[in-house]
Scaffold this active site. Structure first.
Site, PDB file in Angstrom:
ATOM      1  N   ASP A 153       0.839  -1.193   0.000  1.00  0.00           N
ATOM      2  CA  ASP A 153       0.000   0.000   0.000  1.00  0.00           C
ATOM      3  C   ASP A 153       0.877   1.247   0.000  1.00  0.00           C
ATOM      4  O   ASP A 153       1.809   1.349   0.787  1.00  0.00           O
ATOM      5  CB  ASP A 153      -0.897  -0.004   1.244  1.00  0.00           C
ATOM      6  CG  ASP A 153      -2.007   1.028   1.183  1.00  0.00           C
ATOM      7  OD1 ASP A 153      -2.165   1.652   0.121  1.00  0.00           O
ATOM      8  OD2 ASP A 153      -2.706   1.201   2.198  1.00  0.00           O
ATOM      9  N   HIS A 159      -8.766  -0.702  -8.964  1.00  0.00           N
ATOM     10  CA  HIS A 159      -8.681   0.316  -7.915  1.00  0.00           C
ATOM     11  C   HIS A 159      -7.599   1.345  -8.230  1.00  0.00           C
ATOM     12  O   HIS A 159      -7.824   2.557  -8.072  1.00  0.00           O
ATOM     13  CB  HIS A 159      -8.387  -0.356  -6.569  1.00  0.00           C
ATOM     14  CG  HIS A 159      -8.050   0.601  -5.468  1.00  0.00           C
ATOM     15  ND1 HIS A 159      -8.993   1.419  -4.887  1.00  0.00           N
ATOM     16  CD2 HIS A 159      -6.867   0.881  -4.851  1.00  0.00           C
ATOM     17  CE1 HIS A 159      -8.407   2.173  -3.952  1.00  0.00           C
ATOM     18  NE2 HIS A 159      -7.128   1.860  -3.922  1.00  0.00           N
TER      19      HIS A 159
END
Length: 322
Positions: free
Chosen positions: A160, A233
């Site tokens: 992330d 995403h």
């Protein structure tokens, strides 16, 4: 690479409050509070915010290698109660985004404290002393303790923050400039607490997970954008303005969880020079691009909170106590 002035300073003293570019940390606390209605409550808050750097030094000097830091950000409703200075141009309460299936909810919050350190005992001690100083002038509405998970992965198993800007691009993406001179040096902040359904996520298998995220799971390689079907995403979270220029934000997301309570999540925190960039990103995720083609990660991750703030400069905070 030679040390910068900021790097050398951080070897001598704890990191100054309102350092949006503070290093990614191993531990973090995200503390959201509301402020009481009385003038006394507001006065206490002003005093505490004005001496935030003193509290950082009190705790952080015990081990400079812990790299303790704290950013505080102010919500739209509290702003006129704290100061006569006009609010930042884009500051307003988080606007709920109702998509065809999922909703980005709006939840209360007057102040956000983003506390970071390399050691969890430092974030704990700082939060303890901070809340003791604030006393009954505030009410805690959300408190999340985050941790760095292996090689900066979220609990879905993916790295992330890869798309974060670096170097001079960090300030360009996250720090307000001459477009709002009164608030230059500050930053808009949006936070959301996402709760994951890991059983459902793990049931779809790695290839489908990679299609949802837009990266490979093991080695974090970016996949090509799809030309047909649902966007990934990483594509929906990429914002390009009408001028064709891509606009970044600075993320410092952290995983959190309590396995005994079957609670697994990611705390999203985004710093941005312009609030509209984050808002457009969330619209693309929840409403879809095209409309209805929402971000499939939301089928497994539910937004439980949503609040908008502005992190002013350290000098602005210190002036509150005066």
């Amino acid at each position: 690479m030679p040390d910068t002035t900021a790097d050398r300073s951080r070897q001598r003293v704890p990191i100054e409050p309102q350092s949006v570019d503070a290093p990614l940390s191993r531990a973090a606390v995200f503390l959201v509070v509301t402020v009481g209605d009385s003038p006394e409550a507001v006065g206490t808050v002003k005093d505490v915010l004005g001496d935030l750097s003193g509290l950082v030094k009190t705790v952080g000097f015990r081990d400079l290698n812990a790299h303790l830091s704290c950013n505080v950000a102010v919500g739209a409703a509290l702003w006129p109660r704290l100061t006569d200075v006009a609010p930042p141009r884009e500051l307003h309460a988080f606007r709920e985004i109702a998509g065809p299936v999922h909703t980005a909810v709006s939840t209360p919050g007057d102040l956000l404290f983003h506390i970071r350190a390399e050691r969890g005992d430092f974030t704990f001690e700082f939060e303890r002393l901070l809340l003791s100083a604030l006393g009954d002038s505030v009410t805690v509405v959300d408190e999340v303790s985050g941790f760095r998970y292996f090689d900066s992965r979220d609990l879905l198993g993916f790295v992330d923050g890869t798309a974060n800007p670096t170097g001079s691009e960090m300030d360009d993406a996250s720090i307000v400039g001459d477009e709002d001179p009164v608030h230059a040096g500050g930053s808009y902040v949006v936070v959301q607490k996402y709760l994951h359904d890991l059983d459902a996520w793990n049931a779809i298998g790695v290839p489908d997970q990679e299609a949802v995220i837009g990266r490979t799971k093991i080695d974090n390689v970016e996949l090509d954008d799809v030309t047909e079907g649902r966007k990934a995403h990483k594509t929906l979270a990429t914002i390009t303005g009408e001028d064709g220029v891509e606009h970044d934000i600075l993320r410092d997301n952290m995983p959190f969880g309590r396995p005994g309570q079957a609670e697994f999540g990611t705390y999203f925190i985004g710093y941005s020079r312009a609030l509209w960039v984050i808002e457009r990103m969330l619209e693309r995720m929840f409403v879809g691009d095209p409309v209805g083609s929402y971000d499939r990660i939301l089928d497994f991750s539910t937004a439980a909170t949503g609040t908008t703030f502005f992190a002013p400069t350290r000098g602005f905070l210190e002036a509150l106590a005066d």
